[in-house]
Design a protein around this motif. Sequence first.
Motif, mmCIF file in Angstrom:
data_model
loop_
_atom_site.group_PDB
_atom_site.id
_atom_site.type_symbol
_atom_site.label_atom_id
_atom_site.label_comp_id
_atom_site.label_asym_id
_atom_site.label_seq_id
_atom_site.Cartn_x
_atom_site.Cartn_y
_atom_site.Cartn_z
ATOM 1 N N LEU A 24 44.439 41.930 56.120
ATOM 2 C CA LEU A 24 45.570 41.621 56.977
ATOM 3 C C LEU A 24 45.966 42.893 57.727
ATOM 4 N N LEU A 72 50.747 41.598 58.818
ATOM 5 C CA LEU A 72 50.339 40.591 57.848
ATOM 6 C C LEU A 72 49.666 39.384 58.492
ATOM 7 N N PRO A 117 45.902 37.837 59.725
ATOM 8 C CA PRO A 117 44.481 38.051 59.426
ATOM 9 C C PRO A 117 43.775 38.767 60.570
ATOM 10 N N GLN A 121 46.950 32.861 49.570
ATOM 11 C CA GLN A 121 47.698 34.103 49.705
ATOM 12 C C GLN A 121 48.391 34.388 48.369
#
Length: 375
Positions: free
Chosen positions: A218, A222, A224, A323
Amino acid sequence: MEKLEAGNSTFVLDPNRGCQWLELSLCPPGKNESISIIKGFNSLENFFGSGCFLMFPWVNRMWPNQFWYKNDSPISTSTHPKEQPERDLEKNEILEEDSRWVFDEKGYPLHGLVHSESWKKTEIHGQYVLDCSQLLISNPTNPNENRVKQFYKKLCNILLFQTFTLSSSKLVVELKIKNNGKESFDFGMGWHPYIKLPFGRVDEWEINFLENLQEISLDENLLPNFKNLKYEKFENDDKDLSRNFSSKNNELYMETFTSSSHSSNSFLSKHFKRHNQLGAVKLDNLYQFNSKSRIQIAHPSVTFALEIESNSQHPFEPMKYWQIYTPDDRQSLAIEPMSAPGNFENIQEILTNRIDSQEEKKFQFSISLRMKNAL
């Protein structure tokens, strides 16, 4: 509040607050006494900091965001929300009155739009329905209601059904999505449960991934690291994924780990002090399973474990993206099974979920107590 019971096991949820989980107590294998296994929703704290809620139509963060529209024109196409141009009061009016939009400290929209919506009980035991047309905002100060209708044009044709099935040692959660519209609809979905075992702090718990997976890096926001990357479909048993991702500017960071059902693995040994014990590790990490998705959480003082598993067998769609997040208080652990990663709308189409007109799709995951590493 609604309450389900199975023997000494109990599940309590609040349909008026997004079907938030208030309590989940299950019996360990061979035991008649139940134990609490989640951090129950606390209405006095951050809504996203306890219990379990549904993320839809996107998970975690997404920007640019396809739902941030007026009159079919995006307010911003910026890659960062703080870079969006100034907007006049008329354009801001609807969004500012819509409390469904929740943002992180950097301004990114969080966890979709249905997390706190009111669900209605159906005739089926343990089932609740949400008609997304209720997301239309009643704004009497705005004479042009069509602008609001355009805002959620496709989303408002979606029906969501959540079904909860409780047994002595297991809770099964199912989501059915039905598209009553005339157009296809792209979405991401997932659940956000906060696990809390009654044995010490998170630092003492052990985490075990029981299937093969990859870690997806990430960025500082945060999100991807899929931006500008070419994605090629890879086989489930392909252990060298690096050749499948390329970029002129950067490489998508993915690290592949294997697991064994006969022994605990140390796939995150670079983080952990001792094998798979969490210790003081701080996580907000994204993982992708190759096929089956199973995680076990346990404490070394007991012989049983808490297992979270998604069902990818027909008729259920896979939830390969997970996650994992450790809150600052170290009292719980968020483990989030998802159908797509965060920011899915800005990733190659192969990573998104699409539901066609008049189609239905189902997703399912479970939380259970069972013997450690039991298949």
